[in-house]
Design a protein around this motif. Sequence first.
Motif, PDB file in Angstrom:
ATOM      1  N   VAL A   1       0.859  -1.178   0.000  1.00 14.69           N
ATOM      2  CA  VAL A   1       0.000   0.000   0.000  1.00 14.69           C
ATOM      3  C   VAL A   1       0.898   1.231   0.000  1.00 14.69           C
ATOM      4  O   VAL A   1       2.115   1.125   0.078  1.00 14.69           O
ATOM      5  CB  VAL A   1      -0.935   0.022   1.230  1.00 14.69           C
ATOM      6  N   SER A   2       0.270   2.416  -0.039  1.00 13.47           N
ATOM      7  CA  SER A   2       1.058   3.643  -0.101  1.00 13.47           C
ATOM      8  C   SER A   2       0.826   4.577   1.074  1.00 13.47           C
ATOM      9  O   SER A   2       1.388   5.680   1.091  1.00 13.47           O
ATOM     10  CB  SER A   2       0.746   4.385  -1.408  1.00 13.47           C
ATOM     11  N   SER A   3       0.014   4.172   2.057  1.00 13.82           N
ATOM     12  CA  SER A   3      -0.251   5.050   3.192  1.00 13.82           C
ATOM     13  C   SER A   3      -0.775   4.227   4.363  1.00 13.82           C
ATOM     14  O   SER A   3      -1.272   3.107   4.176  1.00 13.82           O
ATOM     15  CB  SER A   3      -1.292   6.107   2.825  1.00 13.82           C
ATOM     16  N   PRO A   4      -0.699   4.774   5.581  1.00 12.05           N
ATOM     17  CA  PRO A   4      -1.240   4.061   6.745  1.00 12.05           C
ATOM     18  C   PRO A   4      -2.736   3.773   6.619  1.00 12.05           C
ATOM     19  O   PRO A   4      -3.193   2.701   7.023  1.00 12.05           O
ATOM     20  CB  PRO A   4      -0.943   5.015   7.895  1.00 12.05           C
ATOM     21  N   ARG A   5      -3.500   4.711   6.056  1.00 11.52           N
ATOM     22  CA  ARG A   5      -4.934   4.452   5.905  1.00 11.52           C
ATOM     23  C   ARG A   5      -5.175   3.274   4.977  1.00 11.52           C
ATOM     24  O   ARG A   5      -6.006   2.399   5.235  1.00 11.52           O
ATOM     25  CB  ARG A   5      -5.656   5.680   5.352  1.00 11.52           C
ATOM     26  N   LYS A   6      -4.443   3.222   3.885  1.00  6.84           N
ATOM     27  CA  LYS A   6      -4.607   2.111   2.955  1.00  6.84           C
ATOM     28  C   LYS A   6      -4.115   0.807   3.573  1.00  6.84           C
ATOM     29  O   LYS A   6      -4.649  -0.271   3.273  1.00  6.84           O
ATOM     30  CB  LYS A   6      -3.882   2.406   1.650  1.00  6.84           C
ATOM     31  N   ALA A   7      -3.138   0.885   4.447  1.00  5.14           N
ATOM     32  CA  ALA A   7      -2.691  -0.315   5.159  1.00  5.14           C
ATOM     33  C   ALA A   7      -3.826  -0.881   5.998  1.00  5.14           C
ATOM     34  O   ALA A   7      -4.042  -2.102   6.040  1.00  5.14           O
ATOM     35  CB  ALA A   7      -1.488   0.015   6.039  1.00  5.14           C
TER      36      ALA A   7
ATOM     37  N   ARG B   1       4.841   0.383   0.227  1.00  4.99           N
ATOM     38  CA  ARG B   1       5.729   0.264  -0.932  1.00  4.99           C
ATOM     39  C   ARG B   1       6.698   1.433  -1.039  1.00  4.99           C
ATOM     40  O   ARG B   1       7.674   1.366  -1.803  1.00  4.99           O
ATOM     41  CB  ARG B   1       4.924   0.125  -2.218  1.00  4.99           C
ATOM     42  N   HIS B   2       6.447   2.533  -0.298  1.00  3.20           N
ATOM     43  CA  HIS B   2       7.356   3.676  -0.321  1.00  3.20           C
ATOM     44  C   HIS B   2       8.545   3.497   0.627  1.00  3.20           C
ATOM     45  O   HIS B   2       9.486   4.292   0.573  1.00  3.20           O
ATOM     46  CB  HIS B   2       6.614   4.961   0.025  1.00  3.20           C
ATOM     47  N   ASP B   3       8.489   2.503   1.488  1.00  3.82           N
ATOM     48  CA  ASP B   3       9.631   2.253   2.367  1.00  3.82           C
ATOM     49  C   ASP B   3      10.849   1.880   1.516  1.00  3.82           C
ATOM     50  O   ASP B   3      10.735   1.056   0.594  1.00  3.82           O
ATOM     51  CB  ASP B   3       9.329   1.117   3.343  1.00  3.82           C
ATOM     52  N   PRO B   4      12.018   2.450   1.814  1.00  2.00           N
ATOM     53  CA  PRO B   4      13.207   2.114   1.012  1.00  2.00           C
ATOM     54  C   PRO B   4      13.528   0.626   1.000  1.00  2.00           C
ATOM     55  O   PRO B   4      14.113   0.127   0.031  1.00  2.00           O
ATOM     56  CB  PRO B   4      14.319   2.918   1.691  1.00  2.00           C
ATOM     57  N   ASP B   5      13.157  -0.067   2.076  1.00  2.00           N
ATOM     58  CA  ASP B   5      13.465  -1.498   2.163  1.00  2.00           C
ATOM     59  C   ASP B   5      12.225  -2.368   1.958  1.00  2.00           C
ATOM     60  O   ASP B   5      12.142  -3.478   2.478  1.00  2.00           O
ATOM     61  CB  ASP B   5      14.097  -1.821   3.517  1.00  2.00           C
ATOM     62  N   ALA B   6      11.261  -1.874   1.177  1.00  2.00           N
ATOM     63  CA  ALA B   6       9.998  -2.605   1.011  1.00  2.00           C
ATOM     64  C   ALA B   6      10.226  -4.011   0.464  1.00  2.00           C
ATOM     65  O   ALA B   6       9.632  -4.983   0.952  1.00  2.00           O
ATOM     66  CB  ALA B   6       9.053  -1.828   0.091  1.00  2.00           C
ATOM     67  N   ALA B   7      11.082  -4.145  -0.538  1.00  2.00           N
ATOM     68  CA  ALA B   7      11.353  -5.476  -1.094  1.00  2.00           C
ATOM     69  C   ALA B   7      12.000  -6.374  -0.052  1.00  2.00           C
ATOM     70  O   ALA B   7      11.681  -7.572   0.039  1.00  2.00           O
ATOM     71  CB  ALA B   7      12.231  -5.365  -2.335  1.00  2.00           C
ATOM     72  N   GLU B   8      12.890  -5.811   0.729  1.00  2.00           N
ATOM     73  CA  GLU B   8      13.541  -6.597   1.785  1.00  2.00           C
ATOM     74  C   GLU B   8      12.525  -7.038   2.841  1.00  2.00           C
ATOM     75  O   GLU B   8      12.627  -8.151   3.392  1.00  2.00           O
ATOM     76  CB  GLU B   8      14.667  -5.793   2.438  1.00  2.00           C
ATOM     77  N   GLN B   9      11.524  -6.187   3.110  1.00  2.00           N
ATOM     78  CA  GLN B   9      10.476  -6.571   4.061  1.00  2.00           C
ATOM     79  C   GLN B   9       9.690  -7.778   3.535  1.00  2.00           C
ATOM     80  O   GLN B   9       9.353  -8.686   4.299  1.00  2.00           O
ATOM     81  CB  GLN B   9       9.524  -5.398   4.300  1.00  2.00           C
ATOM     82  N   VAL B  10       9.408  -7.774   2.243  1.00  2.00           N
ATOM     83  CA  VAL B  10       8.696  -8.916   1.668  1.00  2.00           C
ATOM     84  C   VAL B  10       9.564 -10.171   1.766  1.00  2.00           C
ATOM     85  O   VAL B  10       9.085 -11.252   2.137  1.00  2.00           O
ATOM     86  CB  VAL B  10       8.307  -8.634   0.203  1.00  2.00           C
ATOM     87  N   ARG B  11      10.828 -10.040   1.468  1.00  2.00           N
ATOM     88  CA  ARG B  11      11.742 -11.183   1.565  1.00  2.00           C
ATOM     89  C   ARG B  11      11.872 -11.681   2.997  1.00  2.00           C
ATOM     90  O   ARG B  11      12.063 -12.883   3.230  1.00  2.00           O
ATOM     91  CB  ARG B  11      13.116 -10.801   1.012  1.00  2.00           C
ATOM     92  N   ALA B  12      11.748 -10.781   3.960  1.00  2.00           N
ATOM     93  CA  ALA B  12      11.810 -11.205   5.362  1.00  2.00           C
ATOM     94  C   ALA B  12      10.582 -12.033   5.727  1.00  2.00           C
ATOM     95  O   ALA B  12      10.654 -12.968   6.529  1.00  2.00           O
ATOM     96  CB  ALA B  12      11.928  -9.987   6.273  1.00  2.00           C
ATOM     97  N   ILE B  13       9.444 -11.695   5.120  1.00  2.00           N
ATOM     98  CA  ILE B  13       8.215 -12.447   5.379  1.00  2.00           C
ATOM     99  C   ILE B  13       8.266 -13.788   4.670  1.00  2.00           C
ATOM    100  O   ILE B  13       7.887 -14.829   5.237  1.00  2.00           O
ATOM    101  CB  ILE B  13       6.994 -11.628   4.901  1.00  2.00           C
ATOM    102  N   VAL B  14       8.738 -13.783   3.425  1.00  2.00           N
ATOM    103  CA  VAL B  14       8.824 -15.001   2.612  1.00  2.00           C
ATOM    104  C   VAL B  14      10.251 -15.093   2.060  1.00  2.00           C
ATOM    105  O   VAL B  14      10.517 -14.647   0.936  1.00  2.00           O
ATOM    106  CB  VAL B  14       7.795 -14.989   1.466  1.00  2.00           C
ATOM    107  N   PRO B  15      11.199 -15.637   2.820  1.00  2.00           N
ATOM    108  CA  PRO B  15      12.601 -15.647   2.384  1.00  2.00           C
ATOM    109  C   PRO B  15      12.826 -16.291   1.028  1.00  2.00           C
ATOM    110  O   PRO B  15      13.711 -15.872   0.268  1.00  2.00           O
ATOM    111  CB  PRO B  15      13.303 -16.431   3.500  1.00  2.00           C
ATOM    112  N   GLU B  16      12.023 -17.285   0.693  1.00  2.00           N
ATOM    113  CA  GLU B  16      12.200 -17.972  -0.590  1.00  2.00           C
ATOM    114  C   GLU B  16      11.619 -17.187  -1.762  1.00  2.00           C
ATOM    115  O   GLU B  16      11.836 -17.536  -2.926  1.00  2.00           O
ATOM    116  CB  GLU B  16      11.575 -19.363  -0.541  1.00  2.00           C
ATOM    117  N   GLY B  17      10.853 -16.139  -1.481  1.00  2.00           N
ATOM    118  CA  GLY B  17      10.219 -15.352  -2.522  1.00  2.00           C
ATOM    119  C   GLY B  17       8.758 -15.727  -2.710  1.00  2.00           C
ATOM    120  O   GLY B  17       8.319 -16.809  -2.315  1.00  2.00           O
TER     121      GLY B  17
END
Length: 342
Positions: free
Chosen positions: A186-192, A206-222
Amino acid sequence: MRAIVYRRPGDSSVLEASEREVAEPGPCEIRVRVVVSGVNPTDWKARRGTGTSAGSAAETVPNQDGAGVVEAVGPDVTEFAVGDRVWLAVSAWRRPGSGTAQEQTVTLVDRAFPLPDGVSFDVGASLGVPAVTAHRALTVAEGGPDRLRPGALEGVNVLVQGGAGAVGHAAIQLARWAGANVIATVSSPRKAALAEAAGAHHVVNRHDPDAAEQVRAIVPEGVDVVVEVAAGANAEFDQAVTHERSTIAAYGNDGGMPLAIDFGRALSLNLRYQFVLIYTMGTAAWEAAGAAVTEAARDGVLAVGEAAGLPLHRFPLAETAAAHDAVEAGAVGKVLIDVAGA
């Protein structure tokens, strides 16, 4: 009967009130008394002459989704009877006079689906393009199911980009119903908060600089499947969070950025890009989507409204232009038009 029409492309000012004759359904057609009409981005794009369904010079009734009650059936129609409640999807595809911004519409029988008892007309009018698109995006992966049902996505990790949009909302609900682990961006706390209300297990800004890394932390295998609303803008992100034989199902390109693919990485992973446009998908995909979305609605998993993650914005039929403007301006949630009493 009351209707809203336009006779030339343009901004919402080309929409005008009109009195139209009530048409009789022909073979493979039904006439529906429209209770609620749903507005999608494709509706204002078609009206402006820039959308997928643009190009008709005839008098056009806008809006392709809706819900109502069958008033008449054409010759040889056995799927529905007078009095049946239905939801409509893409009712006006290549049929300029069959939009849902009118009190009665005649549409092809294969663009109508049963609206289960207990499911509101608001829900029915909110299905159509968003839910069918979401179903298609969730069923194009290699080795995946052709039709969703409980358990069909058990063990599958799904990333829904744009989880607060109408398609994203439906994708979250359908994926969770089918057993997937659902991550939404999402792009904002309200949308979250909206994505969480829809049922996402995890939400990432998705605006967090480490957004992709956050997804990888949730699902390390992708992730296995990406439901993508902005293919160009999110290309690097999507390619960073996927794995061998993952599928990126792209139904939109919000922002209009060119789609750049890291060919070497995509090639080495056998990554699949599947573009999703329900207007030109095959009959089997339509039948599967209609059946699955109807079943999910019956199970109560396609709820709408603020508490369910999809705020509703209502307009009377006479204010269809304002409803179109709201969608074009990016209203968060679902825009509905009240056409007739239930």
